[in-house]
Design an enzyme around this catalytic site. Structure first.
Site, short mmCIF file in Angstrom:
data_model
loop_
_atom_site.label_atom_id
_atom_site.label_comp_id
_atom_site.label_asym_id
_atom_site.label_seq_id
_atom_site.Cartn_x
_atom_site.Cartn_y
_atom_site.Cartn_z
N GLU A 26 10.21 17.36 13.72
CA GLU A 26 10.60 17.04 12.35
C GLU A 26 9.84 17.96 11.40
O GLU A 26 8.61 17.93 11.34
CB GLU A 26 10.25 15.58 12.05
CG GLU A 26 10.74 15.13 10.69
CD GLU A 26 10.33 13.70 10.37
OE1 GLU A 26 9.16 13.33 10.59
OE2 GLU A 26 11.18 12.94 9.88
N CYS B 218 13.89 11.37 5.57
CA CYS B 218 13.82 11.01 7.00
C CYS B 218 15.15 11.23 7.70
O CYS B 218 15.18 11.61 8.86
CB CYS B 218 13.39 9.56 7.14
SG CYS B 218 14.44 8.41 6.24
N LYS C 132 0.86 -1.18 0.00
CA LYS C 132 0.00 0.00 0.00
C LYS C 132 0.90 1.24 0.00
O LYS C 132 1.51 1.59 1.01
CB LYS C 132 -0.91 0.00 1.24
CG LYS C 132 -1.87 1.19 1.28
CD LYS C 132 -1.43 2.11 2.40
CE LYS C 132 -2.10 3.45 2.47
NZ LYS C 132 -1.88 4.36 1.37
N GLU D 177 10.06 2.07 10.51
CA GLU D 177 11.05 3.06 10.06
C GLU D 177 10.36 4.41 10.16
O GLU D 177 9.51 4.74 9.32
CB GLU D 177 11.46 2.78 8.61
CG GLU D 177 12.18 1.45 8.41
CD GLU D 177 13.60 1.45 8.94
OE1 GLU D 177 14.13 2.53 9.27
OE2 GLU D 177 14.17 0.36 9.04
P1 NAP Z 1 2.56 8.95 7.14
O1 NAP Z 1 1.56 10.03 7.10
O2 NAP Z 1 2.84 8.29 8.44
O3 NAP Z 1 2.07 7.86 6.04
C1 NAP Z 1 2.85 6.74 5.74
C2 NAP Z 1 1.95 5.67 5.13
O4 NAP Z 1 1.01 5.22 6.11
C3 NAP Z 1 1.11 6.16 3.94
O5 NAP Z 1 1.02 5.14 2.99
C4 NAP Z 1 -0.23 6.42 4.60
O6 NAP Z 1 -1.32 6.38 3.68
C5 NAP Z 1 -0.30 5.27 5.57
N1 NAP Z 1 -1.24 5.44 6.67
C6 NAP Z 1 -1.74 6.57 7.19
N2 NAP Z 1 -2.58 6.30 8.20
C7 NAP Z 1 -2.63 4.95 8.33
C8 NAP Z 1 -3.33 4.07 9.20
N3 NAP Z 1 -4.14 4.51 10.15
N4 NAP Z 1 -3.14 2.74 9.05
C9 NAP Z 1 -2.31 2.27 8.09
N5 NAP Z 1 -1.62 3.07 7.23
C10 NAP Z 1 -1.77 4.40 7.36
O7 NAP Z 1 3.99 9.43 6.60
P2 NAP Z 1 4.32 10.34 5.34
O8 NAP Z 1 3.88 11.73 5.62
O9 NAP Z 1 3.86 9.67 4.11
O10 NAP Z 1 5.91 10.26 5.33
C11 NAP Z 1 6.74 11.12 6.05
C12 NAP Z 1 7.18 10.48 7.34
O11 NAP Z 1 7.82 9.24 7.08
C13 NAP Z 1 8.21 11.34 8.07
O12 NAP Z 1 7.95 11.32 9.44
C14 NAP Z 1 9.52 10.64 7.77
O13 NAP Z 1 10.54 10.85 8.70
C15 NAP Z 1 9.09 9.22 7.75
N6 NAP Z 1 10.05 8.43 7.00
C16 NAP Z 1 10.87 7.57 7.66
C17 NAP Z 1 11.83 6.86 6.97
C18 NAP Z 1 12.74 5.89 7.66
O14 NAP Z 1 13.36 5.07 6.98
N7 NAP Z 1 12.86 5.92 8.97
C19 NAP Z 1 11.96 7.04 5.59
C20 NAP Z 1 11.11 7.94 4.94
C21 NAP Z 1 10.14 8.62 5.65
P3 NAP Z 1 -1.89 7.74 3.01
O15 NAP Z 1 -0.78 8.30 2.20
O16 NAP Z 1 -3.03 7.24 2.21
O17 NAP Z 1 -2.29 8.63 4.13
#
Ligand code: NAP
Length: 499
Positions: free
Chosen positions: A402, A304, A195, A270
């Site tokens: 962040e 990230c 997903k 992650e």
């Molecule tokens: P996000 O809002 O947490 O979303 C990540 C994924 O989770 C998306 O596919 C999202 O779908 C899905 N999601 C949202 N709510 C959910 C739920 N209740 N149940 C299951 N899945 C759900 O993160 P983002 O804004 O896309 O990405 C940025 C974040 O990712 C930052 O905090 C960054 O630091 C972190 N990140 C971490 C790493 C690492 O390796 N540590 C790497 C890259 C990014 P939708 O898009 O449909 O909402």
């Protein structure tokens, strides 16, 4: 990954193209969502809609999981010789390399990643992940043979896949973060349901097609697009999903752990970061400022592991701020398809608004040294200038939270002890960096930093063989390296009585 070299100006600028509507891949067949719903994905450079994508629901997740379960229980995949699985992963790697232009265009249009960076750094890493884990399947998936206290008893261990793995990925680095889950999951013999983020699903669609074209058996690789809160949630709570491999924000990750608890999901997390980059006075200052610049501004700070807190020794503080501000002011913002572009647009309107709120917050609590404005290029686009805040302290909001954009607070420290205290004074622990001419000091401090990655006199280096992951609120589990394979497998112990 190397960053920062400008492409030769002769390189041709690729052109935006229309893409067909994105569908769901379930049980080897592409189809629309059961209820026919769609959502759109748009280009942050032009703010135009690129295409429609299926907006799946819990009903689609149900079918995708059923297809994955069938492929796992009744299909050949988990029982294939490791060599046969490896061969298919190598084929996927080759197809990725062959289709690099298509993938680079999709990522540039969908999330604003410079086309040049994608071709030069992201794609070699992605295809490398399939080659690495194909090789690992042949090497590391074998079990063992042990003796026991009793002469007639032999112990055999088998390393087995978990079953069905749900991969949930974020909007930034959509392809790389998908490959870092799917390659080890498939190598270990699991079946997957992916997903992707709703804002940036376009490379996920192309990757699923690569899996089909490589000959991955039907049902082994399924793709569902749709909102995280409904479709993602259904995947997390599904009793027949064995693991959720998640990359995203810490808050959503915490919710997934809670929601997966009822069915005792395996999880790897992650999550977010606020990574300190420490520059000592004995560093090569120009090289250190380069590392700081690309550490925060690569992929417009939507990284990230961005070096998003810069800690600088007091005696060189003004010089570093000055050089970094000059570089930030000189950075070329523009269309990610343009070879000269260093900093593209923020991936979506939501993210852009969020980052701009932090910029305004920073103006109240620190001193603006560069940037601080949004921009339009040719009257369009979600651009934010590379922004440097001097006179920052570690306790203000822009140093603690962040931001996930091209914004960096610069904090002064007086000695090694204060540097390490400030570096570790964060809830996160994803990455860190130390820029110094003293290798002894670098290694000494690397031991004391509480973060999963430490870059010494560099930033943004990755390799399929190098474990990657977080400490503290940045998550747990590792991607890449043989360590990643561990989290997609389980061990079975077989006792044989030879008497
Ligand atoms: P996000 O809002 O947490 O979303 C990540 C994924 O989770 C998306 O596919 C999202 O779908 C899905 N999601 C949202 N709510 C959910 C739920 N209740 N149940 C299951 N899945 C759900 O993160 P983002 O804004 O896309 O990405 C940025 C974040 O990712 C930052 O905090 C960054 O630091 C972190 N990140 C971490 C790493 C690492 O390796 N540590 C790497 C890259 C990014 P939708 O898009 O449909 O909402």
């Amino acid at each position: 990954m190397a960053t920062g070299e400008l492409l030769s100006q002769e390189q041709k600028k690729p052109r935006r193209t229309r893409l067909p509507r994105g569908q769901l891949l379930i049980g080897g067949a592409w189809r629309d969502a059961r209820d026919g719903a769609t959502m759109t994905t748009s280009d942050p450079t032009t703010e135009d809609i690129i295409t429609e994508v299926a907006k799946g629901s819990a009903a689609d997740v149900e079918e995708a999981v059923a297809a994955a379960v069938r492929a796992f229980e009744d299909g050949p995949w988990p029982h294939l010789h490791h060599e046969a699985r490896a061969k298919l992963l190598f084929r996927m790697a080759d197809l990725l390399d062959e289709r690099v232009d298509e993938f680079a265009l999709r990522e540039a249009m969908d999330m604003g990643m410079p086309y040049r960076d994608f071709r030069e750094t992201i794609m070699p890493h992605c295809s490398g992940l399939f080659r690495f884990f194909g090789g690992a399947a042949m090497n590391a998936m074998n079990g063992g043979y042990r003796t026991s206290y009793e002469d007639q008893i032999r112990i055999l261990t088998r390393r087995e896949p978990l079953g069905v793995v749900g991969c949930i990925t974020p909007f930034n680095f959509p392809l790389a973060l998908t490959c870092s889950k799917i390659a080890p999951a498939l190598a270990a013999g699991n079946c997957i349901v992916h997903k992707p983020a709703s804002d940036t699903p376009l490379t996920a669609l192309a990757l699923a097609q690569v899996a089909i074209d490589a000959g991955i058996p039907e049902g082994v690789y399924n793709l569902v697009t749709g909102p995280g809160g409904t479709l993602g949630d259904a995947l997390v709570k599904h009793p027949l999903v064995d693991k959720i491999a998640f990359t995203g924000s810490t808050g959503v990750g915490q919710g997934i752990i809670r929601n997966g608890a009822d069915t005792l999901k395996h999880t790897t997390m992650e999550l977010g970061g606020k990574s300190p980059n420490i520059i000592f006075a004995d560093a090569d200052i120009d090289a250190a400022v380069q590392a700081a610049f690309w550490g925060i501004f690569w992929n417009k700070g939507e990284v990230c592991v961005a070096g998003s807190r810069l800690l600088v020794e007091h005696s060189i503080y003004d010089a570093v701020v000055d050089k970094l501000a000059q570089m930030a002011k000189g950075a070329v913002l523009g269309d990610p398809l343009d070879p000269a572009t260093m900093v593209g647009p923020i991936a979506s309107r939501n993210e852009y608004d969020k980052v701009m709120r932090y910029v305004e917050e920073g103006k109240k609590t620190a001193t603006l040294a560069a940037g601080g404005n949004s921009r339009k290029i040719n009257g369009k686009g979600l651009f934010i200038e590379p922004t440097v805040f001097a006179g920052a302290t570690n306790d203000i909001k822009i140093s603690r939270e962040e931001i996930f954009g091209p914004v960096i607070p610069v904090i002064s420290f007086k000695d090694e002890e204060e540097a390490i205290r400030l570096a570790n004074d964060t809830p996160y622990g994803l990455a860190s960096g130390i820029q110094t001419g003293d290798l002894g000091r670098a290694l000494r401090l690397a031991d004391r930093i509480k973060a999963g990655t430490v870059w010494l006199n560099t930033w943004h280096k990755y390799h399929p063989n190098a474990p990657f992951g977080g400490y503290k609120m940045s998550g747990y589990g590792r991607e890449q390296g043989l360590e990643a394979l561990e989290s997609y497998t389980q061990y079975k112990t077989i006792w044989a009585n030879l008497a």
